[in-house]
Design a protein around this motif. Structure first.
Motif, PDB file in Angstrom:
ATOM      1  N   ASP A 108       0.822  -1.208   0.000  1.00 24.27           N
ATOM      2  CA  ASP A 108       0.000   0.000   0.000  1.00 24.27           C
ATOM      3  C   ASP A 108       0.863   1.267   0.000  1.00 24.27           C
ATOM      4  OD1 ASP A 108      -2.426   1.317  -0.096  1.00 24.27           O
ATOM      5  OD2 ASP A 108      -2.617   1.474   2.083  1.00 24.27           O
ATOM      6  N   SER A 109       1.921   1.240  -0.809  1.00 22.00           N
ATOM      7  CA  SER A 109       2.804   2.405  -0.878  1.00 22.00           C
ATOM      8  C   SER A 109       2.964   2.887  -2.314  1.00 22.00           C
ATOM      9  CB  SER A 109       4.172   2.074  -0.275  1.00 22.00           C
ATOM     10  OG  SER A 109       4.770   0.959  -0.931  1.00 22.00           O
ATOM     11  N   ALA A 110       1.863   2.849  -3.053  1.00 22.10           N
ATOM     12  CA  ALA A 110       1.910   3.271  -4.452  1.00 22.10           C
ATOM     13  C   ALA A 110       2.336   4.727  -4.593  1.00 22.10           C
ATOM     14  CB  ALA A 110       0.542   3.062  -5.106  1.00 22.10           C
ATOM     15  N   GLY A 111       2.006   5.541  -3.608  1.00 22.54           N
ATOM     16  CA  GLY A 111       2.353   6.955  -3.670  1.00 22.54           C
ATOM     17  C   GLY A 111       3.845   7.210  -3.690  1.00 22.54           C
ATOM     18  N   ALA A 112       4.620   6.213  -3.296  1.00 25.42           N
ATOM     19  CA  ALA A 112       6.080   6.367  -3.314  1.00 25.42           C
ATOM     20  C   ALA A 112       6.660   6.061  -4.692  1.00 25.42           C
ATOM     21  CB  ALA A 112       6.707   5.445  -2.266  1.00 25.42           C
ATOM     22  N   LEU A 113       5.823   5.588  -5.597  1.00 26.22           N
ATOM     23  CA  LEU A 113       6.285   5.223  -6.935  1.00 26.22           C
ATOM     24  C   LEU A 113       6.147   6.391  -7.898  1.00 26.22           C
ATOM     25  CD1 LEU A 113       4.412   1.805  -7.296  1.00 26.22           C
ATOM     26  CD2 LEU A 113       6.873   2.093  -6.883  1.00 26.22           C
ATOM     27  N   PRO A 114       7.035   6.475  -8.889  1.00 22.24           N
ATOM     28  CA  PRO A 114       6.805   7.441  -9.970  1.00 22.24           C
ATOM     29  C   PRO A 114       5.583   7.015 -10.763  1.00 22.24           C
ATOM     30  CG  PRO A 114       8.676   6.020 -10.474  1.00 22.24           C
ATOM     31  CD  PRO A 114       8.294   5.738  -9.056  1.00 22.24           C
ATOM     32  N   ALA A 115       4.981   7.957 -11.460  1.00 22.32           N
ATOM     33  CA  ALA A 115       3.733   7.679 -12.161  1.00 22.32           C
ATOM     34  C   ALA A 115       3.883   6.558 -13.187  1.00 22.32           C
ATOM     35  CB  ALA A 115       3.229   8.952 -12.846  1.00 22.32           C
ATOM     36  N   SER A 116       5.018   6.491 -13.848  1.00 23.57           N
ATOM     37  CA  SER A 116       5.211   5.454 -14.867  1.00 23.57           C
ATOM     38  C   SER A 116       5.197   4.062 -14.244  1.00 23.57           C
ATOM     39  CB  SER A 116       6.525   5.682 -15.620  1.00 23.57           C
ATOM     40  OG  SER A 116       7.623   5.652 -14.723  1.00 23.57           O
ATOM     41  N   SER A 117       5.820   3.916 -13.071  1.00 19.41           N
ATOM     42  CA  SER A 117       5.826   2.624 -12.383  1.00 19.41           C
ATOM     43  C   SER A 117       4.450   2.287 -11.837  1.00 19.41           C
ATOM     44  CB  SER A 117       6.848   2.639 -11.242  1.00 19.41           C
ATOM     45  OG  SER A 117       8.167   2.784 -11.739  1.00 19.41           O
ATOM     46  N   MET A 118       3.729   3.302 -11.405  1.00 19.64           N
ATOM     47  CA  MET A 118       2.372   3.099 -10.921  1.00 19.64           C
ATOM     48  C   MET A 118       1.495   2.552 -12.048  1.00 19.64           C
ATOM     49  SD  MET A 118      -0.171   5.907  -9.138  1.00 19.64           S
ATOM     50  CE  MET A 118       0.957   6.274  -7.789  1.00 19.64           C
ATOM     51  N   GLY A 119       1.682   3.082 -13.253  1.00 19.10           N
ATOM     52  CA  GLY A 119       0.910   2.627 -14.396  1.00 19.10           C
ATOM     53  C   GLY A 119       1.199   1.180 -14.757  1.00 19.10           C
ATOM     54  N   SER A 120       2.471   0.808 -14.737  1.00 14.92           N
ATOM     55  CA  SER A 120       2.825  -0.579 -15.077  1.00 14.92           C
ATOM     56  C   SER A 120       2.333  -1.535 -14.002  1.00 14.92           C
ATOM     57  CB  SER A 120       4.336  -0.718 -15.285  1.00 14.92           C
ATOM     58  OG  SER A 120       5.058  -0.400 -14.118  1.00 14.92           O
ATOM     59  N   MET A 149      -9.198  -1.539 -19.090  1.00  9.12           N
ATOM     60  CA  MET A 149      -9.208  -1.758 -17.650  1.00  9.12           C
ATOM     61  C   MET A 149      -7.878  -1.398 -17.005  1.00  9.12           C
ATOM     62  SD  MET A 149     -12.273  -2.505 -17.104  1.00  9.12           S
ATOM     63  CE  MET A 149     -12.186  -2.991 -15.374  1.00  9.12           C
ATOM     64  N   ALA A 150      -6.786  -1.559 -17.746  1.00 10.41           N
ATOM     65  CA  ALA A 150      -5.479  -1.166 -17.214  1.00 10.41           C
ATOM     66  C   ALA A 150      -5.417   0.349 -17.018  1.00 10.41           C
ATOM     67  CB  ALA A 150      -4.365  -1.627 -18.152  1.00 10.41           C
ATOM     68  N   MET A 151      -5.917   1.086 -18.001  1.00 10.68           N
ATOM     69  CA  MET A 151      -5.935   2.547 -17.866  1.00 10.68           C
ATOM     70  C   MET A 151      -6.849   2.976 -16.722  1.00 10.68           C
ATOM     71  SD  MET A 151      -5.862   3.989 -21.809  1.00 10.68           S
ATOM     72  CE  MET A 151      -7.523   3.398 -22.180  1.00 10.68           C
ATOM     73  N   ALA A 152      -7.994   2.323 -16.612  1.00  8.97           N
ATOM     74  CA  ALA A 152      -8.934   2.655 -15.536  1.00  8.97           C
ATOM     75  C   ALA A 152      -8.307   2.379 -14.174  1.00  8.97           C
ATOM     76  CB  ALA A 152     -10.218   1.838 -15.700  1.00  8.97           C
ATOM     77  N   GLU A 153      -7.636   1.242 -14.059  1.00  7.94           N
ATOM     78  CA  GLU A 153      -7.004   0.876 -12.799  1.00  7.94           C
ATOM     79  C   GLU A 153      -5.914   1.877 -12.424  1.00  7.94           C
ATOM     80  OE1 GLU A 153      -6.088  -1.140  -9.294  1.00  7.94           O
ATOM     81  OE2 GLU A 153      -7.829  -1.316 -10.623  1.00  7.94           O
ATOM     82  N   ALA A 154      -5.150   2.320 -13.427  1.00  6.92           N
ATOM     83  CA  ALA A 154      -4.086   3.307 -13.160  1.00  6.92           C
ATOM     84  C   ALA A 154      -4.678   4.614 -12.642  1.00  6.92           C
ATOM     85  CB  ALA A 154      -3.279   3.545 -14.425  1.00  6.92           C
ATOM     86  N   SER A 155      -5.799   5.025 -13.221  1.00 10.04           N
ATOM     87  CA  SER A 155      -6.424   6.280 -12.779  1.00 10.04           C
ATOM     88  C   SER A 155      -6.908   6.171 -11.338  1.00 10.04           C
ATOM     89  CB  SER A 155      -7.583   6.652 -13.713  1.00 10.04           C
ATOM     90  OG  SER A 155      -8.677   5.757 -13.574  1.00 10.04           O
ATOM     91  N   LYS A 156      -7.482   5.032 -10.994  1.00  8.30           N
ATOM     92  CA  LYS A 156      -7.973   4.839  -9.622  1.00  8.30           C
ATOM     93  C   LYS A 156      -6.818   4.729  -8.630  1.00  8.30           C
ATOM     94  CE  LYS A 156     -10.549   1.246 -10.612  1.00  8.30           C
ATOM     95  NZ  LYS A 156     -11.505   0.121 -10.458  1.00  8.30           N
ATOM     96  N   LEU A 157      -5.777   4.027  -9.032  1.00  8.02           N
ATOM     97  CA  LEU A 157      -4.637   3.856  -8.138  1.00  8.02           C
ATOM     98  C   LEU A 157      -3.965   5.195  -7.860  1.00  8.02           C
ATOM     99  CD1 LEU A 157      -2.769   1.898  -6.619  1.00  8.02           C
ATOM    100  CD2 LEU A 157      -1.449   1.624  -8.736  1.00  8.02           C
TER     101      LEU A 157
END
Length: 212
Positions: A108-120, A149-157
């Protein structure tokens, strides 16, 4: 790893046999694996080997329905993926993607990731959920569904995490879409050439091969 490569090879072989066995007026092909499977606007049959055909409008609608972004963000991401075809064959670092996924979904530390890594990471989460059956399985799912769904998931995350350590929401959505496209393209390539897991791609390509 070998098992994943075998899955990719089997998926590619079925894809090849179906493609090579059709004629231009073969209605059964168009109904099972051609126009209806890919896009109602698909006018470049045979040109989709390297770049899977995605129904842009359907992808935007699906992503907007399931995500937390507006349609312009998802449309921009699809344009980014389509306009950067040279990136489709660039290697995906499976270790990095799985590490990002672990941080985002287990720690639960997605906020520590750069946006590109969050997307992948979001892209991998969707692949895993589809193939495990928790999102209805891969049966009946298309490549358009997967990228949507991958794009949707990235937006929610991104929103759930309060942003990324660097980069914006559009970057995360772009990355999710591009990660899916790379895996779809490279799962075909690996199967066509007999396998190999360059860059550790075997496992992710095995997942992606289910959508070929």
């Amino acid at each position: 790893m070998d098992n994943f490569i075998n899955l990719a090879k089997k998926g590619y072989e079925a894809y090849s046999e179906h493609s090579q066995g059709r004629s231009d007026d073969d209605d059964s092909y168009r109904k099972t694996g051609g126009e209806e499977y890919n896009s109602p606007h698909h006018s470049q049959q045979g040109a989709g080997y390297d770049s899977p055909q995605i129904d842009h409008d359907e992808a935007v609608r699906t992503a907007q329905n399931h995500g937390s972004g507006d349609s312009s963000q998802f449309s921009s991401a699809l344009s980014f993926v389509n306009n950067n075809k040279s990136q489709h064959n660039e290697p995906v670092d499976e270790d990095d993607v799985q590490d990002s996924h672990r941080k985002a979904y287990q720690e639960d530390s997605a906020g520590a990731l750069p946006a590109s890594s969050m997307g992948s990471a979001a892209a991998l989460q969707v692949l895993k959920s589809f193939t495990s059956g928790s999102s209805g399985g891969s049966g009946g799912r298309s490549q358009t569904d997967l990228i949507s769904m991958a794009m949707a998931e990235a937006s929610k995350l991104f929103d759930k995490s309060g942003g990324a350590s660097s980069g914006g929401k559009q970057d995360a959505i772009n990355s999710a879409g591009m990660t899916v496209m790379k895996l779809l393209v490279q799962s075909k390539f690996s199967a066509a050439t007999g396998g190999g897991s360059s860059g550790g791609l075997g496992g992710l390509m095995g997942l992606a091969s289910k959508f070929m």
